[in-house]
Scaffold this motif. Sequence first.
Motif, mmCIF file in Angstrom:
data_model
loop_
_atom_site.group_PDB
_atom_site.id
_atom_site.type_symbol
_atom_site.label_atom_id
_atom_site.label_comp_id
_atom_site.label_asym_id
_atom_site.label_seq_id
_atom_site.Cartn_x
_atom_site.Cartn_y
_atom_site.Cartn_z
ATOM 1 N N UNK A 111 0.840 -1.200 0.000
ATOM 2 C CA UNK A 111 0.000 0.000 0.000
ATOM 3 C C UNK A 111 0.872 1.246 0.000
ATOM 4 N N UNK A 112 0.517 2.179 -0.871
ATOM 5 C CA UNK A 112 1.273 3.430 -1.027
ATOM 6 C C UNK A 112 1.282 4.272 0.246
ATOM 7 N N UNK A 113 0.162 4.341 0.936
ATOM 8 C CA UNK A 113 0.043 5.180 2.124
ATOM 9 C C UNK A 113 0.126 4.319 3.389
ATOM 10 N N UNK A 114 -0.304 4.906 4.513
ATOM 11 C CA UNK A 114 -0.330 4.133 5.760
ATOM 12 C C UNK A 114 -1.753 3.761 6.139
ATOM 13 N N UNK A 115 -2.695 3.868 5.193
ATOM 14 C CA UNK A 115 -4.104 3.664 5.510
ATOM 15 C C UNK A 115 -4.691 2.534 4.685
ATOM 16 N N UNK A 116 -5.559 1.752 5.317
ATOM 17 C CA UNK A 116 -6.266 0.661 4.653
ATOM 18 C C UNK A 116 -7.632 1.157 4.194
ATOM 19 N N UNK A 117 -8.047 0.796 2.997
ATOM 20 C CA UNK A 117 -9.409 1.096 2.565
ATOM 21 C C UNK A 117 -9.541 1.796 1.239
ATOM 22 N N UNK A 118 -8.501 2.534 0.788
ATOM 23 C CA UNK A 118 -8.612 3.230 -0.487
ATOM 24 C C UNK A 118 -9.767 4.206 -0.497
ATOM 25 N N UNK A 119 -10.689 4.052 -1.461
ATOM 26 C CA UNK A 119 -11.823 4.977 -1.554
ATOM 27 C C UNK A 119 -12.844 4.734 -0.454
ATOM 28 N N UNK A 120 -12.766 3.613 0.233
ATOM 29 C CA UNK A 120 -13.581 3.407 1.428
ATOM 30 C C UNK A 120 -12.842 4.064 2.592
ATOM 31 N N UNK A 121 -13.120 5.335 2.796
ATOM 32 C CA UNK A 121 -12.378 6.156 3.745
ATOM 33 C C UNK A 121 -13.347 6.700 4.786
ATOM 34 N N UNK A 122 -13.271 6.180 5.995
ATOM 35 C CA UNK A 122 -14.143 6.585 7.092
ATOM 36 C C UNK A 122 -13.333 7.354 8.124
ATOM 37 N N UNK A 123 -13.842 8.500 8.553
ATOM 38 C CA UNK A 123 -13.149 9.317 9.550
ATOM 39 C C UNK A 123 -14.025 9.473 10.787
ATOM 40 N N UNK A 124 -13.386 9.632 11.927
ATOM 41 C CA UNK A 124 -14.075 9.907 13.176
ATOM 42 C C UNK A 124 -14.121 11.414 13.394
ATOM 43 N N UNK A 125 -15.230 11.911 13.936
ATOM 44 C CA UNK A 125 -15.326 13.327 14.287
ATOM 45 C C UNK A 125 -14.835 13.485 15.726
ATOM 46 N N UNK A 167 0.846 11.616 2.002
ATOM 47 C CA UNK A 167 1.890 10.643 1.717
ATOM 48 C C UNK A 167 2.822 11.176 0.638
ATOM 49 N N UNK A 168 4.124 11.104 0.920
ATOM 50 C CA UNK A 168 5.122 11.603 -0.022
ATOM 51 C C UNK A 168 6.274 10.618 -0.119
ATOM 52 N N UNK A 169 6.988 10.616 -1.254
ATOM 53 C CA UNK A 169 8.183 9.774 -1.378
ATOM 54 C C UNK A 169 9.252 10.217 -0.382
ATOM 55 N N UNK A 170 10.094 9.275 0.011
ATOM 56 C CA UNK A 170 11.220 9.580 0.892
ATOM 57 C C UNK A 170 12.516 9.483 0.102
#
Length: 367
Positions: free
Chosen positions: A60-74, A300-303
Amino acid sequence: MTFLLFIFLLPHVTCTWPGLWPEHNHEDDCLDVAIIGAGIGGTYTGYRLRNRGLKLAIFEYSDRIGGRMFTAQIPTVPGTTVDFGAMRLNPKEHTFLVRTARQLGLNIVDFPLNYGNRNETIYYLRGRHLLPDELGGPKTPYNLRPSERLSPGDLLWKLYTENTNMSGLAYPSESEIYTIYTRDGYPLYTMSMDNFLSRYASREAYSYLRDALVWNHATGRFGAQIGLDFLTFITDSNAPDDLKTVQNGLDQVPKRLLSAFVRASPRHSVRLNHQLTSMRGRPGNYRLRFHPTRTVAGYTKPTLLPDRYVCARKVVLAIQKDCVEKVNFAPYQSSEFRRRIGAVIPIQAQKSLPCLPLPLDRLQQCE
């Protein structure tokens, strides 16, 4: 849901790279399947393959699982979640997803289709706050023509009924959509939304529809006939009344899929912050190059860390088509591949940024 492009690169021969691999790489280190992308497509692929005795890894490119399934907490409202990408499903159409979610032990709950209390809903357009009833009125911060000073839905409907042969009394049926022609004689189904709006709406009206309706369907490369489906959806009298969602957010589906994948075997792994940059080889013998990335505050950015190399007998690309095009892999340079992939239109989450122009050996993931 999201549109994902799956490219299965065919199986199994051997896994040797004389003169190409670092010395510590051996045939035993070769993955049976490398899955690129940890969205719903990648996690479901891993889930289906988890019990087949294979050595698998999801990158995975980023550190997050889900891709377009993106759920956030308020943060200020504990227990309240917001879906920024996929957010609802129709059980009559999305039977596969509903069945999978239930197999994972997730609860399917009602998704009331409404746009909130009109007295409490606020639009923020070009630096100005507007109530729904103010859209199209004198406070609307767009230089609209007099005939365009309407609510977004009414404006879109007016553009269709005044510039095509369709009746203004009722929505066309699915079969009737293919008999609709513009006043210039073009079949509606052959036009994109951008093409249709550029002919019959001002540039300011285009911006107004894009900003106020938010949905991808309102503008862009989607077929112009899709706008009619969109209008039926946002009209309460025509919208489905049995929409559902997953309790605590739709990203629970890919997260549960990934959890089952990891638990199934110690040979399975998940490698976050890995950016696929190139592929070489042949069926059964692929060499993948990844560039390490870093995610800070959701970006997310390249290192500057060195690239990493992975051997895989098969590869599944479960990423958006715009990003597939940027993978440095010889077969993807063919005119036939370019022609076929051009027919695929991706749908991005609201949080997304477009793929930036990058050298061919750099892949930017669009989630």
